[in-house]
Scaffold this motif. Sequence first.
Motif, PDB file in Angstrom:
ATOM      1  N   UNK A 198       0.804  -1.221   0.000  1.00 39.56           N
ATOM      2  CA  UNK A 198       0.000   0.000   0.000  1.00 39.56           C
ATOM      3  C   UNK A 198       0.839   1.274   0.000  1.00 39.56           C
ATOM      4  N   UNK A 199       2.105   1.148   0.317  1.00 47.23           N
ATOM      5  CA  UNK A 199       3.018   2.292   0.316  1.00 47.23           C
ATOM      6  C   UNK A 199       4.160   1.975  -0.642  1.00 47.23           C
ATOM      7  N   UNK A 200       3.981   2.342  -1.896  1.00 47.44           N
ATOM      8  CA  UNK A 200       4.914   1.901  -2.936  1.00 47.44           C
ATOM      9  C   UNK A 200       5.998   2.945  -3.228  1.00 47.44           C
ATOM     10  N   UNK A 201       7.105   2.409  -3.740  1.00 44.90           N
ATOM     11  CA  UNK A 201       8.165   3.285  -4.215  1.00 44.90           C
ATOM     12  C   UNK A 201       9.240   3.563  -3.187  1.00 44.90           C
ATOM     13  N   UNK A 202      10.171   4.429  -3.611  1.00 45.89           N
ATOM     14  CA  UNK A 202      11.269   4.840  -2.748  1.00 45.89           C
ATOM     15  C   UNK A 202      10.954   6.238  -2.221  1.00 45.89           C
ATOM     16  N   UNK A 203      11.656   6.642  -1.176  1.00 48.24           N
ATOM     17  CA  UNK A 203      11.452   7.977  -0.626  1.00 48.24           C
ATOM     18  C   UNK A 203      12.702   8.425   0.095  1.00 48.24           C
ATOM     19  N   UNK A 204      12.775   9.719   0.402  1.00 49.80           N
ATOM     20  CA  UNK A 204      13.921  10.288   1.102  1.00 49.80           C
ATOM     21  C   UNK A 204      13.619  10.380   2.592  1.00 49.80           C
ATOM     22  N   UNK A 205      14.448   9.719   3.395  1.00 49.19           N
ATOM     23  CA  UNK A 205      14.339   9.794   4.846  1.00 49.19           C
ATOM     24  C   UNK A 205      15.407  10.764   5.359  1.00 49.19           C
ATOM     25  N   UNK A 206      14.991  11.707   6.216  1.00 51.77           N
ATOM     26  CA  UNK A 206      15.925  12.693   6.768  1.00 51.77           C
ATOM     27  C   UNK A 206      16.288  12.293   8.195  1.00 51.77           C
ATOM     28  N   UNK A 207      17.518  11.876   8.410  1.00 55.65           N
ATOM     29  CA  UNK A 207      17.992  11.511   9.738  1.00 55.65           C
ATOM     30  C   UNK A 207      18.775  12.669  10.338  1.00 55.65           C
ATOM     31  N   UNK A 208      18.375  13.093  11.528  1.00 55.34           N
ATOM     32  CA  UNK A 208      19.074  14.181  12.200  1.00 55.34           C
ATOM     33  C   UNK A 208      19.109  13.906  13.696  1.00 55.34           C
ATOM     34  N   UNK A 209      19.857  14.734  14.413  1.00 56.79           N
ATOM     35  CA  UNK A 209      19.939  14.568  15.855  1.00 56.79           C
ATOM     36  C   UNK A 209      21.130  13.740  16.273  1.00 56.79           C
ATOM     37  N   UNK A 210      20.927  12.883  17.263  1.00 53.84           N
ATOM     38  CA  UNK A 210      22.020  12.116  17.859  1.00 53.84           C
ATOM     39  C   UNK A 210      22.311  10.841  17.069  1.00 53.84           C
ATOM     40  N   UNK A 211      22.703  11.027  15.824  1.00 55.35           N
ATOM     41  CA  UNK A 211      23.037   9.905  14.954  1.00 55.35           C
ATOM     42  C   UNK A 211      24.439  10.148  14.413  1.00 55.35           C
ATOM     43  N   UNK A 212      25.179   9.071  14.198  1.00 53.15           N
ATOM     44  CA  UNK A 212      26.580   9.203  13.790  1.00 53.15           C
ATOM     45  C   UNK A 212      26.736   9.928  12.476  1.00 53.15           C
ATOM     46  N   UNK A 213      25.952   9.539  11.471  1.00 55.51           N
ATOM     47  CA  UNK A 213      26.042  10.180  10.152  1.00 55.51           C
ATOM     48  C   UNK A 213      24.659  10.676   9.730  1.00 55.51           C
ATOM     49  N   UNK A 214      24.285  11.876  10.186  1.00 63.41           N
ATOM     50  CA  UNK A 214      22.986  12.427   9.771  1.00 63.41           C
ATOM     51  C   UNK A 214      22.992  12.754   8.291  1.00 63.41           C
ATOM     52  N   UNK A 215      21.808  12.808   7.700  1.00 62.47           N
ATOM     53  CA  UNK A 215      21.718  13.145   6.282  1.00 62.47           C
ATOM     54  C   UNK A 215      20.480  12.572   5.641  1.00 62.47           C
ATOM     55  N   UNK A 216      20.480  12.566   4.302  1.00 52.44           N
ATOM     56  CA  UNK A 216      19.362  12.041   3.526  1.00 52.44           C
ATOM     57  C   UNK A 216      19.657  10.605   3.120  1.00 52.44           C
TER      58      UNK A 216
END
Length: 436
Positions: A236-254
């Motif tokens: 029901x949720x098809x395709x790819x998408x951009x996830x934005x990781x931020x905050x207390x993560x080693x390598x934040x980004x898209x």
Amino acid sequence: MTDTLTPVLSDNWDQERSWTLEAYESTGGYGALRTALGMAPDDLISLVKDSGLRGRGGAGFPTGMKWGFIPQDNPKPKYLVVNADESEPGTCKDMPLMMASPHTLVEGVIISAFAIRAEHAFIYVRGEVLHVIRRLQRAVQEAYLAGHIGKDIHGTGYNLEVTVHAGAGAYICGEETALLDSLEGRRGQPRLRPPFPAVAGLYSSPTVINNVESIASVPVIVRNGADWFGSMGTEKSKGMTLYSLSGHVTRPGQYEAPLGITLRQLLEVAGGVREGHELKFWTPGGSSTPILTAAHLDVPLDYEGVGAAGSMLGTKALQIFDETTCVVRATLRWTEFYKHESCGKCTPCREGTWWLVQTLARLEKGQGTEADLEKVLDQCDNILGRSFCALADGAVSPIASSIEYFRDEYVAHLEHGGCPFDPAASTLFATAGASA
């Protein structure tokens, strides 16, 4: 599920001068446009419907279905409006896309406008990001010079004008009807619906409003087909998408990945939570979505999975917070933002967000009693679903969910007479240990 990461929209971001027309066309750019111009507009709409593309701006409404709502028997002009007013705290996917590859969006705009039979398209960009506006304006200019935009595009008889509009920097203008008011030169405030934009939108004419990522996904669907797009993601949720990781993560980004990937998988790719710390809570779709905890690491990051967990996928803005973060303080800061950004048009939002800040500020200072937790939840209940737009709903989401998962930490503030966080020890005092 396909590979962990599926770079499609971001595939050319590392290309030298990827933002130029020359670089974009060297990798097949605008090939999809020529294909689309040889199709019937209704066939394009059917193709997007069959692909299962859902709006990437937060609501997840089927894009092709939205296009199909445009009444073609209406004699008024049709408009396409791209919502590039990216301002949800934690969301940072559309701006990088427009900076690295603006022609991906421009090509999507031309195809989408052709599909709904619009002869004028607007890209509404947040006014503060002047560097993005300039890059997008240059991309549109290059497209004009190449004959991709303008009169009689590539000899097909189709005419299209594209306008890049700089907004005035209000969070509320991310709401589609407030965006339309702003675009028309009025104060950005949400409209009462019905009528919906598909019937009476920009200049009271039929209008389609889509997010940047939604429109930018159209060329690859035309190029590779609906089955290819549907091979990624979930049923029901098809395709790819951009996830934005931020905050207390080693390598934040898209991180571009199929819908349905989990936060655990994304954190593995991003190097995990910063060294020496562990996940405490996170947002799946920006600060206007209910927070989740480490217990939700394996929740599929698609519209159905996150919804079943009690939150919303939203804009896929994954804000990561470790055990050194005071959840009460974080929630208060978010609420202060929504109070400041309320347009003031409706009472539940204008007055409600003000009272939420007052109550949360007292709790954060350790003032009051545990009964005040019920008071703030009652305030949330009186605001939810009672405003013109979703801003007020977004304001109460992190509050209610933070009390649900971290009630002990709120109580610890009251018992300690203030925030139990100890900066010297970079941890919480024992009174809040159960929720930390």
